[in-house]
Design a protein around this motif. Structure first.
Motif, mmCIF file in Angstrom:
data_model
loop_
_atom_site.group_PDB
_atom_site.id
_atom_site.type_symbol
_atom_site.label_atom_id
_atom_site.label_comp_id
_atom_site.label_asym_id
_atom_site.label_seq_id
_atom_site.Cartn_x
_atom_site.Cartn_y
_atom_site.Cartn_z
ATOM 1 N N PHE A 106 95.251 32.686 137.223
ATOM 2 C CA PHE A 106 94.984 33.351 135.947
ATOM 3 C C PHE A 106 94.059 34.549 136.169
ATOM 4 O O PHE A 106 94.315 35.663 135.688
ATOM 5 C CB PHE A 106 94.364 32.330 134.990
ATOM 6 C CG PHE A 106 94.095 32.813 133.589
ATOM 7 C CD1 PHE A 106 94.524 34.052 133.128
ATOM 8 C CD2 PHE A 106 93.384 31.999 132.704
ATOM 9 C CE1 PHE A 106 94.275 34.479 131.830
ATOM 10 C CE2 PHE A 106 93.123 32.402 131.414
ATOM 11 C CZ PHE A 106 93.559 33.653 130.972
ATOM 12 N N GLU A 107 92.986 34.333 136.905
ATOM 13 C CA GLU A 107 92.025 35.408 137.161
ATOM 14 C C GLU A 107 92.681 36.582 137.874
ATOM 15 O O GLU A 107 92.470 37.752 137.514
ATOM 16 C CB GLU A 107 90.853 34.872 137.980
ATOM 17 C CG GLU A 107 89.767 35.895 138.241
ATOM 18 C CD GLU A 107 88.583 35.305 138.989
ATOM 19 O OE1 GLU A 107 87.503 35.932 138.983
ATOM 20 O OE2 GLU A 107 88.742 34.222 139.592
ATOM 21 N N ARG A 108 93.490 36.291 138.894
ATOM 22 C CA ARG A 108 94.167 37.370 139.631
ATOM 23 C C ARG A 108 95.137 38.128 138.729
ATOM 24 O O ARG A 108 95.248 39.361 138.816
ATOM 25 C CB ARG A 108 94.909 36.795 140.835
ATOM 26 C CG ARG A 108 93.988 36.294 141.953
ATOM 27 C CD ARG A 108 94.772 36.018 143.228
ATOM 28 N NE ARG A 108 95.730 34.918 143.044
ATOM 29 C CZ ARG A 108 95.467 33.653 143.284
ATOM 30 N NH1 ARG A 108 94.258 33.289 143.705
ATOM 31 N NH2 ARG A 108 96.391 32.726 143.118
ATOM 32 N N ALA A 109 95.838 37.416 137.858
ATOM 33 C CA ALA A 109 96.812 38.056 136.972
ATOM 34 C C ALA A 109 96.117 38.966 135.955
ATOM 35 O O ALA A 109 96.616 40.056 135.647
ATOM 36 C CB ALA A 109 97.638 36.992 136.259
ATOM 37 N N VAL A 110 94.984 38.534 135.424
ATOM 38 C CA VAL A 110 94.221 39.363 134.490
ATOM 39 C C VAL A 110 93.735 40.631 135.186
ATOM 40 O O VAL A 110 93.808 41.733 134.632
ATOM 41 C CB VAL A 110 93.029 38.563 133.907
ATOM 42 C CG1 VAL A 110 92.060 39.495 133.176
ATOM 43 C CG2 VAL A 110 93.522 37.493 132.948
ATOM 44 N N LEU A 111 93.254 40.474 136.414
ATOM 45 C CA LEU A 111 92.774 41.630 137.170
ATOM 46 C C LEU A 111 93.899 42.630 137.415
ATOM 47 O O LEU A 111 93.717 43.844 137.230
ATOM 48 C CB LEU A 111 92.185 41.157 138.505
ATOM 49 C CG LEU A 111 91.679 42.264 139.450
ATOM 50 C CD1 LEU A 111 90.575 43.064 138.794
ATOM 51 C CD2 LEU A 111 91.195 41.646 140.760
ATOM 52 N N ALA A 115 93.563 25.832 141.030
ATOM 53 C CA ALA A 115 94.600 26.790 141.434
ATOM 54 C C ALA A 115 95.078 27.608 140.242
ATOM 55 O O ALA A 115 95.303 28.829 140.350
ATOM 56 C CB ALA A 115 95.774 26.041 142.063
ATOM 57 N N ASP A 116 95.237 26.965 139.090
ATOM 58 C CA ASP A 116 95.650 27.673 137.884
ATOM 59 C C ASP A 116 94.614 28.722 137.475
ATOM 60 O O ASP A 116 94.959 29.848 137.083
ATOM 61 C CB ASP A 116 95.856 26.678 136.736
ATOM 62 C CG ASP A 116 97.291 26.206 136.638
ATOM 63 O OD1 ASP A 116 98.034 26.374 137.618
ATOM 64 O OD2 ASP A 116 97.684 25.672 135.572
ATOM 65 N N VAL A 127 92.735 11.987 139.166
ATOM 66 C CA VAL A 127 91.804 12.980 138.631
ATOM 67 C C VAL A 127 91.547 14.076 139.663
ATOM 68 O O VAL A 127 91.505 15.267 139.331
ATOM 69 C CB VAL A 127 90.476 12.314 138.224
ATOM 70 C CG1 VAL A 127 89.433 13.369 137.860
ATOM 71 C CG2 VAL A 127 90.692 11.364 137.057
ATOM 72 N N SER A 128 91.395 13.691 140.913
ATOM 73 C CA SER A 128 91.139 14.676 141.970
ATOM 74 C C SER A 128 92.300 15.658 142.115
ATOM 75 O O SER A 128 92.094 16.855 142.365
ATOM 76 C CB SER A 128 90.885 13.976 143.307
ATOM 77 O OG SER A 128 91.999 13.173 143.680
ATOM 78 N N GLU A 129 93.520 15.154 141.954
ATOM 79 C CA GLU A 129 94.702 16.018 142.046
ATOM 80 C C GLU A 129 94.763 16.980 140.863
ATOM 81 O O GLU A 129 95.123 18.161 141.020
ATOM 82 C CB GLU A 129 95.969 15.156 142.105
ATOM 83 C CG GLU A 129 96.073 14.318 143.370
ATOM 84 C CD GLU A 129 97.229 13.340 143.335
ATOM 85 O OE1 GLU A 129 97.737 12.992 144.414
ATOM 86 O OE2 GLU A 129 97.648 12.925 142.222
ATOM 87 N N ILE A 130 94.415 16.478 139.671
ATOM 88 C CA ILE A 130 94.397 17.336 138.483
ATOM 89 C C ILE A 130 93.372 18.455 138.654
ATOM 90 O O ILE A 130 93.629 19.622 138.324
ATOM 91 C CB ILE A 130 94.058 16.514 137.224
ATOM 92 C CG1 ILE A 130 95.211 15.579 136.862
ATOM 93 C CG2 ILE A 130 93.743 17.431 136.041
ATOM 94 C CD1 ILE A 130 96.443 16.288 136.359
ATOM 95 N N LYS A 131 92.216 18.135 139.195
ATOM 96 C CA LYS A 131 91.173 19.141 139.386
ATOM 97 C C LYS A 131 91.620 20.228 140.358
ATOM 98 O O LYS A 131 91.328 21.410 140.162
ATOM 99 C CB LYS A 131 89.890 18.480 139.885
ATOM 100 C CG LYS A 131 89.179 17.654 138.812
ATOM 101 C CD LYS A 131 87.862 17.084 139.323
ATOM 102 C CE LYS A 131 87.139 16.342 138.207
ATOM 103 N NZ LYS A 131 85.842 15.766 138.665
ATOM 104 N N LEU A 132 92.340 19.841 141.413
ATOM 105 C CA LEU A 132 92.857 20.828 142.359
ATOM 106 C C LEU A 132 93.874 21.745 141.694
ATOM 107 O O LEU A 132 93.890 22.962 141.911
ATOM 108 C CB LEU A 132 93.489 20.125 143.565
ATOM 109 C CG LEU A 132 92.529 19.503 144.578
ATOM 110 C CD1 LEU A 132 93.306 18.731 145.637
ATOM 111 C CD2 LEU A 132 91.671 20.589 145.233
ATOM 112 N N LEU A 133 94.740 21.162 140.865
ATOM 113 C CA LEU A 133 95.745 21.951 140.150
ATOM 114 C C LEU A 133 95.087 22.921 139.167
ATOM 115 O O LEU A 133 95.494 24.082 139.052
ATOM 116 C CB LEU A 133 96.709 21.024 139.412
ATOM 117 C CG LEU A 133 97.667 20.193 140.275
ATOM 118 C CD1 LEU A 133 98.429 19.189 139.411
ATOM 119 C CD2 LEU A 133 98.639 21.105 141.012
ATOM 120 N N LEU A 134 94.070 22.445 138.454
ATOM 121 C CA LEU A 134 93.364 23.300 137.511
ATOM 122 C C LEU A 134 92.657 24.440 138.227
ATOM 123 O O LEU A 134 92.636 25.575 137.745
ATOM 124 C CB LEU A 134 92.357 22.479 136.698
ATOM 125 C CG LEU A 134 92.942 21.507 135.671
ATOM 126 C CD1 LEU A 134 91.848 20.664 135.045
ATOM 127 C CD2 LEU A 134 93.712 22.254 134.592
#
Length: 262
Positions: free
Chosen positions: A87-92, A82-83, A73-80
Motif C-alpha cells: 500500500f505504501e509503495r503504491a501511494v508513493l 506485506a499489505d 495469528v502470526s501468519e495474519i500479521k505477516l500478511l498484513l
C-alpha cells in the motif's frame, strides 16, 4: 485551465488491505492531472481480522470457494505487514506520477471511525473497498435536496467520462413538495439513508461520492451502511469538518500531519 486543475485536493485513502487500497488508487489515478497536491495512505489493522483465527479448528472459505483452516495469528500479521508495505509503495508511486506530496501511516481500529479521525485537515477521505463485480459499475453521487456541490459535480462527471460509465445522482430528502421544488426524479429520491442504501445495494457501483458536511450521510453508522451496500470505494468530501476530536496515535498523526492543510 479547467475547474479541476484548480481544485488542488489533498486525498487521504483509508484501507484495511492492499486489495481495498488498490481499488481506491484506481479511482485516484482516473482523475485528471494535476488534480491533487497531496496523497496520503492510512493502513488500518482492524481487530476483527484476528477473531476467527483465534478460534480452535475454525475454517474459512477462500476467494476460490475452497474451505480451509483459518491461518494462525502470526501468519495474519505477516500478511498484513506485506499489505501495508505494498500500500505504501503504491501511494508513493501514484503521488510521484503527478508530483504530489505523499504521506503514509498505520493505525489500529475500526476502518471508518479511524479514517474519519485521521481525515482532519484533508479535503477528501477515500475508503478503499475491493470490487468483486466483473463489469465496470456506475459513478454514484448521494446528496440531499440542495443543489449538487460544484466540486463533487465536477469530480463525479470527470470520473464518469474517464471510466466511460454512467453517473447516477441519488437524493435523500422528504418526498412530495421537496421533490417537486428540487425537480428531482422521484425514482432517485429517498426518504432516508436506509432506503437509499437498499437501492444502492441493487446498483453495480464503481465509486460513490458524498459530502459528510452537507449530508445526508453525516455519521459513522450511516457511512458504514452505505459502504456495505455499495461494495466499492467511497469518496467522502467534507470529512475534515466531521473529523472527531479524538486523535489517532501520535505516530500516525506525525506521519500524516505534514500534508494537512492548516
Amino acid at each position: 485551465m479547467s475547474g479541476l486543475d484548480r481544485l488542488d485536493l489533498r486525498i487521504l485513502i483509508g484501507a484495511g488491505s492492499f486489495s481495498d487500497a488498490a481499488a481506491a488508487l484506481q479511482i485516484v489515478e482516473g482523475l485528471p492531472r494535476p488534480l491533487f497536491s497531496g496523497l496520503g495512505g492510512l493502513f488500518i489493522e482492524e481487530p476483527d481480522v484476528f477473531t476467527t483465527c483465534q478460534m480452535p479448528h475454525q475454517q474459512i472459505v477462500s476467494p476460490s470457494g475452497i474451505r480451509t483452516l483459518a491461518p494462525k495469528v502470526s501468519e495474519i500479521k505477516l500478511l498484513l505487514r506485506a499489505d501495508a508495505r505494498a500500500f505504501e509503495r503504491a501511494v508513493l508511486r501514484a503521488a510521484q506520477t503527478v508530483g504530489a506530496g505523499c504521506a503514509f501511516a498505520e493505525e489500529q481500529g475500526d476502518l471508518i471511525a479511524t479514517s474519519l479521525r485521521a481525515a482532519k485537515g484533508w479535503d477528501v477521505l477515500l475508503i478503499g473497498y475491493r470490487r468483486v463485480h466483473p463489469k465496470r459499475g456506475k459513478v454514484v453521487v448521494i446528496k440531499n435536496a440542495r443543489p449538487l456541490d460544484e466540486t463533487i459535480d465536477t469530480v463525479s462527471s470527470s470520473l464518469s467520462h474517464t471510466f466511460s460509465t454512467e453517473r447516477i445522482v441519488l437524493s435523500v430528502a422528504p418526498q412530495a413538495e421537496t421533490a417537486k421544488a428540487a425537480q428531482i426524479n422521484p425514482s432517485l429520491l429517498f426518504d432516508s439513508v436506509g432506503d437509499c442504501a437498499r437501492a444502492l445495494a441493487r446498483i453495480n457501483c464503481l465509486v460513490v461520492l458524498l459530502d459528510l458536511a452537507q449530508g445526508p450521510v453525516s455519521n459513522t453508522p450511516d457511512f458504514s451502511r452505505i459502504l456495505d451496500a455499495a461494495r466499492c470505494p467511497i469518496m467522502a468530501f467534507g470529512a475534515q469538518k466531521q473529523a472527531s476530536t479524538d486523535e489517532i496515535s501520535s505516530t500516525a498523526q506525525s506521519h500524516l500531519s505534514g500534508l494537512r492543510k492548516s
